[in-house]
Design a protein around this motif. Structure first.
Motif, PDB file in Angstrom:
ATOM      1  N   VAL A  57     -13.992   0.730  -8.164  1.00 17.07           N
ATOM      2  CA  VAL A  57     -13.739   2.066  -8.705  1.00 17.07           C
ATOM      3  C   VAL A  57     -12.341   2.108  -9.314  1.00 17.07           C
ATOM      4  O   VAL A  57     -12.124   2.616 -10.419  1.00 17.07           O
ATOM      5  N   TRP A  58     -11.376   1.557  -8.576  1.00 16.67           N
ATOM      6  CA  TRP A  58     -10.014   1.504  -9.107  1.00 16.67           C
ATOM      7  C   TRP A  58      -9.999   0.755 -10.435  1.00 16.67           C
ATOM      8  O   TRP A  58      -9.341   1.187 -11.391  1.00 16.67           O
ATOM      9  N   ARG A  77       4.608   7.059  -4.107  1.00 21.32           N
ATOM     10  CA  ARG A  77       3.349   7.622  -3.613  1.00 21.32           C
ATOM     11  C   ARG A  77       2.167   6.802  -4.106  1.00 21.32           C
ATOM     12  O   ARG A  77       2.265   6.052  -5.085  1.00 21.32           O
ATOM     13  N   ALA A  78       1.041   6.979  -3.393  1.00 19.05           N
ATOM     14  CA  ALA A  78      -0.164   6.228  -3.734  1.00 19.05           C
ATOM     15  C   ALA A  78      -1.400   7.038  -3.392  1.00 19.05           C
ATOM     16  O   ALA A  78      -1.365   7.918  -2.521  1.00 19.05           O
ATOM     17  N   ILE A  79      -2.475   6.740  -4.092  1.00 16.83           N
ATOM     18  CA  ILE A  79      -3.796   7.224  -3.712  1.00 16.83           C
ATOM     19  C   ILE A  79      -4.671   6.012  -3.481  1.00 16.83           C
ATOM     20  O   ILE A  79      -4.379   4.909  -3.958  1.00 16.83           O
ATOM     21  N   VAL A  87      -3.840  -4.415   0.101  1.00 19.57           N
ATOM     22  CA  VAL A  87      -4.496  -5.713   0.259  1.00 19.57           C
ATOM     23  C   VAL A  87      -5.913  -5.708  -0.299  1.00 19.57           C
ATOM     24  O   VAL A  87      -6.424  -6.744  -0.734  1.00 19.57           O
ATOM     25  N   HIS A  88      -6.578  -4.550  -0.315  1.00 25.40           N
ATOM     26  CA  HIS A  88      -7.951  -4.462  -0.822  1.00 25.40           C
ATOM     27  C   HIS A  88      -8.007  -4.112  -2.308  1.00 25.40           C
ATOM     28  O   HIS A  88      -9.108  -3.949  -2.855  1.00 25.40           O
ATOM     29  N   HIS A  89      -6.847  -3.976  -2.940  1.00 24.03           N
ATOM     30  CA  HIS A  89      -6.764  -3.687  -4.379  1.00 24.03           C
ATOM     31  C   HIS A  89      -7.471  -2.386  -4.749  1.00 24.03           C
ATOM     32  O   HIS A  89      -8.005  -2.259  -5.859  1.00 24.03           O
ATOM     33  N   ASN A  90      -7.478  -1.430  -3.848  1.00 27.43           N
ATOM     34  CA  ASN A  90      -8.121  -0.149  -4.114  1.00 27.43           C
ATOM     35  C   ASN A  90      -7.137   1.017  -4.154  1.00 27.43           C
ATOM     36  O   ASN A  90      -7.537   2.167  -4.190  1.00 27.43           O
ATOM     37  N   GLY A  91      -5.853   0.712  -4.155  1.00 22.88           N
ATOM     38  CA  GLY A  91      -4.843   1.747  -4.215  1.00 22.88           C
ATOM     39  C   GLY A  91      -4.210   1.824  -5.591  1.00 22.88           C
ATOM     40  O   GLY A  91      -4.170   0.838  -6.334  1.00 22.88           O
ATOM     41  N   GLY A 116       0.756  -1.240   0.000  1.00 20.45           N
ATOM     42  CA  GLY A 116       0.000   0.000   0.000  1.00 20.45           C
ATOM     43  C   GLY A 116       0.790   1.296   0.000  1.00 20.45           C
ATOM     44  O   GLY A 116       0.216   2.363   0.125  1.00 20.45           O
ATOM     45  N   TYR A 117       2.142   1.229  -0.122  1.00 23.21           N
ATOM     46  CA  TYR A 117       2.971   2.428  -0.101  1.00 23.21           C
ATOM     47  C   TYR A 117       2.755   3.221   1.184  1.00 23.21           C
ATOM     48  O   TYR A 117       2.477   4.423   1.171  1.00 23.21           O
TER      49      TYR A 117
END
Length: 432
Positions: free
Chosen positions: A378-379, A363-365, A398-402, A221-222
């Motif tokens: 959404v990702w 960096r990550a969002i 881990v949730h594949h949303n980043g 997740g950075y």
């Protein structure tokens, strides 16, 4: 360039390739230059993850290419087990010059997972202890040993249990792994307390060979931890005679703005794993420790046919030359700070972005629903739309949303603006 009727399509060759290797896209790439790649049809794409942080100087860096060509014309390999190579010997010397503390004795390998396995073996050999402590949210590779100390997704372990015994996991101070109301320092204290509980309830510290950690978590997740946490782990290792291993494979080699991520916390490990960016795109990794620790690794206790390859080493020396010539670390700090500011602005403009975080050019969002729950769907939509606009992206967490940003380290503000404009346009077209 192939004729139009003869263009290579991934689906025509898919049956020849194992489905175990997940593909982020179906693109068939012909060539690259800087932050861009072109597919076999001539379409141009912005590579915003630089080969998963591998092409640290972008695609086709001239100095790296020249070094590779020169070495290939002289010798491709003779096995570093059998003979020595000037390029590899020089690289080992240069790593000793830039490594923190007394680190400076190196075992070369081909990829990050190999470096992870090597560091675990080294720690066990030196301490004569069996146990390893790793962290939830971590990623260290996919070999059996590296997978056994990886805690970023249960998916990686599916079908392979039981894993290597003697491994214990402790939480890393990221928001997902701590009580939701905690601030940064409370998360640090909580995670150090949980680490102490492992010593009390699960395994005596006298049996622990090493604590393995990413000083900045990558695939998980950075996440940048508080300095108090990293220093607290170091203190416990010193107290109990435990080896501290830093996995610098993704966070190291300049991506954080320091040459090595651990330097952001003024903490030096006993063993350090390097990879990804080290050889400008060629497969190479390194396990670096001190002469004292390495002295317990006797001849024959570890090895590999291709480790220390002279062509990879030549490329790696060119990478270090370019770091100096282009003042890469200064660029990471300057452009990385610019990227951080722009991501904060993007978050303000798009409420679906629940978090923007990171350091340097790491960096990550994070995409979340209104209630704060992860929004991987959404990702997925944003990723697909960005690819339509010819930008290659990659997730994390881990949730594949980043979404991770791992651009080349010599990236310009103009390229950052180009990528963020595509991302902004993609979200607006999707109604986010």
């Amino acid at each position: 360039m192939p004729e139009k009727d003869d263009v290579m399509r991934f689906e025509d060759y898919q049956r020849y390739l194992s489905p175990a290797l997940a593909k982020a896209t179906d693109l068939v790439i012909d060539h690259g230059d800087g932050p861009y790649m072109w597919d076999v049809t001539g379409q141009k794409y912005l590579d915003f993850v630089s080969g998963i942080a591998v092409n640290a100087l972008g695609h086709g860096n001239q100095a790296v290419r020249d070094a590779i060509h020169e070495q290939v014309d002289r010798l491709i390999n003779g096995s570093f087990n059998m003979v020595n190579f000037p390029s590899t010997l020089r690289l080992a010397e240069r790593l000793a010059e830039i490594a923190p503390g007394e680190l400076g004795c190196t075992m070369f390998a081909n990829g990050g997972a190999e470096a992870t396995d090597a560091s675990l073996k080294l720690a066990r050999a030196y301490t004569q202890r069996p146990a390893i402590i790793a962290f939830e949210g971590s990623f260290h590779g996919r070999t059996m040993g590296a997978m056994s100390v990886t805690g970023s997704s249960a998916m990686y372990r599916q079908s392979y249990q039981p894993c290597m015994p003697g491994v214990y996991f402790s939480p890393y101070p990221q928001k997902d792994l701590c009580p939701k109301e905690y601030d940064e320092e409370q998360r640090s204290a909580f995670c150090l307390e949980q680490l102490d509980k492992i010593f009390s309830y699960l395994v005596s510290p006298a049996e622990v060979a090493a604590i393995l950690m990413e000083p900045i978590q990558g695939e998980g997740g950075y996440f940048v931890p508080p300095a108090s946490f990293v220093r607290g782990v170091r203190e416990r290792c010193d107290k109990y005679g435990i080896m501290l291993i830093f996995d610098e494979i993704q966070a190291g080699y300049g991506r954080s703005g320091k040459m090595f991520a651990g330097q952001n916390f003024d903490v030096t490990p006993d063993i350090m794993n390097l990879g990804k960016a080290i050889a400008g795109g060629l497969p190479m990794s390194a396990t670096v420790s001190t002469e004292k620790i390495m002295s317990k690794w006797l001849p024959g206790m570890h090895g590999g046919t291709f480790g220390g390859n002279p062509v990879c080493a030549a490329a790696a020396n060119a990478v270090l030359d370019e770091f100096e010539r282009q003042d890469i670390l200064a660029n990471v700090k300057t452009v990385g700070g610019y990227l951080g500011t722009k991501l904060d602005e993007l978050r303000e403009a798009h409420p679906v972005i629940g978090d923007a975080r990171g350091i340097g050019l790491m960096r990550a969002i994070e995409f979340d629903h209104e209630d704060g729950s992860p929004a991987p769907e959404v990702w997925g939509e944003v990723k697909a739309k960005a690819l339509e606009h010819h930008m290659i992206t990659l997730n994390c967490g881990v949730h594949h949303n980043g979404m991770r940003f791992a651009t080349p380290l010599n990236v310009t503000r103009e390229v950052i603006d180009e990528g963020l404009a595509i991302l902004d346009q993609s979200m607006r077209e999707l109604g986010y």
